[in-house]
Write a protein that holds these residues in place. Structure first.
Motif, PDB file in Angstrom:
ATOM      1  N   UNK A  51       0.812  -1.224   0.000  1.00  0.00           N
ATOM      2  CA  UNK A  51       0.000   0.000   0.000  1.00  0.00           C
ATOM      3  C   UNK A  51       0.844   1.272   0.000  1.00  0.00           C
ATOM      4  N   UNK A  52       1.967   1.276   0.718  1.00  0.00           N
ATOM      5  CA  UNK A  52       2.830   2.460   0.725  1.00  0.00           C
ATOM      6  C   UNK A  52       3.445   2.706  -0.650  1.00  0.00           C
ATOM      7  N   UNK A  53       3.913   1.645  -1.293  1.00  0.00           N
ATOM      8  CA  UNK A  53       4.503   1.795  -2.622  1.00  0.00           C
ATOM      9  C   UNK A  53       3.442   2.154  -3.655  1.00  0.00           C
ATOM     10  N   UNK A  54       2.263   1.563  -3.524  1.00  0.00           N
ATOM     11  CA  UNK A  54       1.157   1.909  -4.427  1.00  0.00           C
ATOM     12  C   UNK A  54       0.836   3.392  -4.314  1.00  0.00           C
ATOM     13  N   UNK A  55       0.760   3.893  -3.081  1.00  0.00           N
ATOM     14  CA  UNK A  55       0.457   5.305  -2.860  1.00  0.00           C
ATOM     15  C   UNK A  55       1.551   6.193  -3.445  1.00  0.00           C
ATOM     16  N   UNK A  56       2.808   5.793  -3.302  1.00  0.00           N
ATOM     17  CA  UNK A  56       3.909   6.558  -3.900  1.00  0.00           C
ATOM     18  C   UNK A  56       3.753   6.634  -5.420  1.00  0.00           C
ATOM     19  N   UNK A  57       3.401   5.524  -6.033  1.00  0.00           N
ATOM     20  CA  UNK A  57       3.197   5.493  -7.478  1.00  0.00           C
ATOM     21  C   UNK A  57       2.034   6.375  -7.911  1.00  0.00           C
ATOM     22  N   UNK A  58       0.943   6.326  -7.165  1.00  0.00           N
ATOM     23  CA  UNK A  58      -0.220   7.153  -7.497  1.00  0.00           C
ATOM     24  C   UNK A  58       0.138   8.631  -7.364  1.00  0.00           C
TER      25      UNK A  58
END
Length: 118
Positions: A51-58
């Motif tokens: 979730x943290x990496x997904x949020x960074x990508x978004x």
């Protein structure tokens, strides 16, 4: 050259969704656009399952959106990530366009041609 940001689903059937995004990106380039498609880039080195990496990508994608002239919304559903992109494009005053999957559009065109030949 204008720049288009491709807004289409990623999660779920990621292979199918990536194929859709690639087809639409190709269509955009063929129409003379430069393309921004973060969900074809960031999952190459960030994990969508984290979730943290997904949020960074978004967030990185939303930053890229600021450079776009148009946002193309693709697919038959609006995901949570797509909603964020649409909302940000609206805030920035970026033109939003709904586009069809090129393969589906070609299939419909072919069906229409076959019907008129009868």
């Amino acid at each position: 050259m204008k720049t288009v940001f491709v807004c289409s689903p990623y999660r779920g059937d990621t292979e199918k969704n990536q194929r859709l995004a690639r087809r639409v990106c190709r269509r955009a380039v063929e129409e003379g656009y430069a393309v921004i498609c973060p969900h074809l880039l960031y999952p190459q080195f960030l994990s969508d399952d984290d979730e943290n990496e997904r949020e960074q990508g978004i967030r990185a994608g939303l930053c890229s959106l600021e450079k776009a002239d148009e946002l193309w919304v693709v697919g038959n559903q609006i995901t949570s990530g797509m909603s964020r992109e649409i909302a940000r494009a609206t805030e920035l005053g970026i033109s939003i366009r709904c586009v069809c999957d090129p393969l589906v559009a070609e299939e419909h065109l072919l069906n229409d041609i076959l019907k008129t030949e009868d």
